[in-house]
Design a protein around this motif. Structure first.
Motif, mmCIF file in Angstrom:
data_model
loop_
_atom_site.group_PDB
_atom_site.id
_atom_site.type_symbol
_atom_site.label_atom_id
_atom_site.label_comp_id
_atom_site.label_asym_id
_atom_site.label_seq_id
_atom_site.Cartn_x
_atom_site.Cartn_y
_atom_site.Cartn_z
ATOM 1 N N LYS A 13 0.831 -1.213 0.000
ATOM 2 C CA LYS A 13 0.000 0.000 0.000
ATOM 3 C C LYS A 13 0.864 1.261 0.000
ATOM 4 O O LYS A 13 0.601 2.204 -0.750
ATOM 5 C CB LYS A 13 -0.925 -0.008 1.221
ATOM 6 C CG LYS A 13 -1.915 1.121 1.232
ATOM 7 C CD LYS A 13 -2.859 1.000 2.407
ATOM 8 C CE LYS A 13 -3.826 2.173 2.389
ATOM 9 N NZ LYS A 13 -4.743 2.136 3.519
ATOM 10 N N GLN A 14 1.902 1.283 0.821
ATOM 11 C CA GLN A 14 2.795 2.444 0.884
ATOM 12 C C GLN A 14 3.551 2.638 -0.426
ATOM 13 O O GLN A 14 3.743 3.772 -0.873
ATOM 14 C CB GLN A 14 3.778 2.292 2.053
ATOM 15 C CG GLN A 14 3.134 2.388 3.411
ATOM 16 C CD GLN A 14 2.477 3.744 3.621
ATOM 17 O OE1 GLN A 14 3.041 4.785 3.312
ATOM 18 N NE2 GLN A 14 1.263 3.724 4.147
ATOM 19 N N THR A 15 3.978 1.548 -1.041
ATOM 20 C CA THR A 15 4.695 1.628 -2.317
ATOM 21 C C THR A 15 3.806 2.211 -3.400
ATOM 22 O O THR A 15 4.215 3.122 -4.138
ATOM 23 C CB THR A 15 5.198 0.236 -2.739
ATOM 24 O OG1 THR A 15 6.068 -0.264 -1.724
ATOM 25 C CG2 THR A 15 5.929 0.284 -4.060
ATOM 26 N N GLN A 17 1.120 4.047 -3.007
ATOM 27 C CA GLN A 17 0.815 5.439 -2.681
ATOM 28 C C GLN A 17 1.986 6.354 -3.025
ATOM 29 O O GLN A 17 1.797 7.439 -3.573
ATOM 30 C CB GLN A 17 0.440 5.573 -1.206
ATOM 31 C CG GLN A 17 -0.112 6.934 -0.853
ATOM 32 C CD GLN A 17 -1.353 7.271 -1.670
ATOM 33 O OE1 GLN A 17 -2.280 6.475 -1.742
ATOM 34 N NE2 GLN A 17 -1.374 8.437 -2.291
ATOM 35 N N HIS A 18 3.195 5.902 -2.720
ATOM 36 C CA HIS A 18 4.385 6.702 -3.029
ATOM 37 C C HIS A 18 4.529 6.900 -4.545
ATOM 38 O O HIS A 18 4.826 8.013 -5.001
ATOM 39 C CB HIS A 18 5.639 6.035 -2.465
ATOM 40 C CG HIS A 18 6.901 6.733 -2.809
ATOM 41 N ND1 HIS A 18 7.285 7.922 -2.207
ATOM 42 C CD2 HIS A 18 7.867 6.438 -3.717
ATOM 43 C CE1 HIS A 18 8.437 8.313 -2.736
ATOM 44 N NE2 HIS A 18 8.809 7.429 -3.638
ATOM 45 N N LEU A 19 4.318 5.849 -5.307
ATOM 46 C CA LEU A 19 4.437 5.951 -6.768
ATOM 47 C C LEU A 19 3.346 6.842 -7.360
ATOM 48 O O LEU A 19 3.599 7.573 -8.321
ATOM 49 C CB LEU A 19 4.405 4.554 -7.392
ATOM 50 C CG LEU A 19 5.618 3.681 -7.084
ATOM 51 C CD1 LEU A 19 5.393 2.266 -7.587
ATOM 52 C CD2 LEU A 19 6.883 4.277 -7.677
ATOM 53 N N ASP A 21 1.843 9.362 -5.680
ATOM 54 C CA ASP A 21 2.184 10.721 -5.247
ATOM 55 C C ASP A 21 3.327 11.307 -6.068
ATOM 56 O O ASP A 21 3.351 12.513 -6.342
ATOM 57 C CB ASP A 21 2.567 10.742 -3.764
ATOM 58 C CG ASP A 21 1.386 10.469 -2.850
ATOM 59 O OD1 ASP A 21 0.226 10.532 -3.324
ATOM 60 O OD2 ASP A 21 1.627 10.159 -1.664
ATOM 61 N N ALA A 22 4.271 10.454 -6.481
ATOM 62 C CA ALA A 22 5.417 10.906 -7.280
ATOM 63 C C ALA A 22 5.065 10.997 -8.765
ATOM 64 O O ALA A 22 5.925 11.287 -9.584
ATOM 65 C CB ALA A 22 6.596 9.958 -7.086
ATOM 66 N N ASN A 34 -3.113 -2.026 -5.408
ATOM 67 C CA ASN A 34 -2.571 -2.450 -4.115
ATOM 68 C C ASN A 34 -2.576 -3.971 -3.998
ATOM 69 O O ASN A 34 -1.600 -4.580 -3.550
ATOM 70 C CB ASN A 34 -3.375 -1.867 -2.950
ATOM 71 C CG ASN A 34 -3.064 -0.417 -2.689
ATOM 72 O OD1 ASN A 34 -2.007 0.072 -3.033
ATOM 73 N ND2 ASN A 34 -4.013 0.274 -2.083
#
Length: 92
Positions: A13-15, A17-19, A21-22, A34
């Motif tokens: 989930k964090q990965t 979200q980071h991708l 956001d970037a 996810n």
């Protein structure tokens, strides 16, 4: 597996979200993404467990021969595991 499934789900989930956001990924269905990333991570992280299980099955079939020749189980485990890793071209 060295990580709990809950932690792998969190990492997926964090990965994602980071991708997002970037602006490296765009998706209309982040939940589906996810789940796919989570499944991919679980598959990769459980590879060593599956190889270890296969090694145990192989060594079980040769258990009597190993006992007769005095072969060390840990040494044979390591050798068979290295062969399977090479066979599957896995990176552990």
């Amino acid at each position: 597996m060295i990580f709990s499934k809950d932690y792998v789900t969190y990492l997926a989930k964090q990965t994602v979200q980071h991708l997002i956001d970037a602006k490296m990924l765009r998706t209309g269905k982040p939940g589906v993404l996810n789940e796919r990333v989570n499944q991919g991570l679980l598959d990769e992280l459980s590879l060593e467990d599956r190889i270890n299980d296969e090694v145990r099955v192989i060594l079980e079939t040769f258990q009597d021969d190993m006992r007769k020749t005095g072969a060390s189980y840990p040494e044979m485990f390591k050798k068979v595991k290295n062969e399977l890793v090479r066979k599957y071209k896995a990176v552990l």
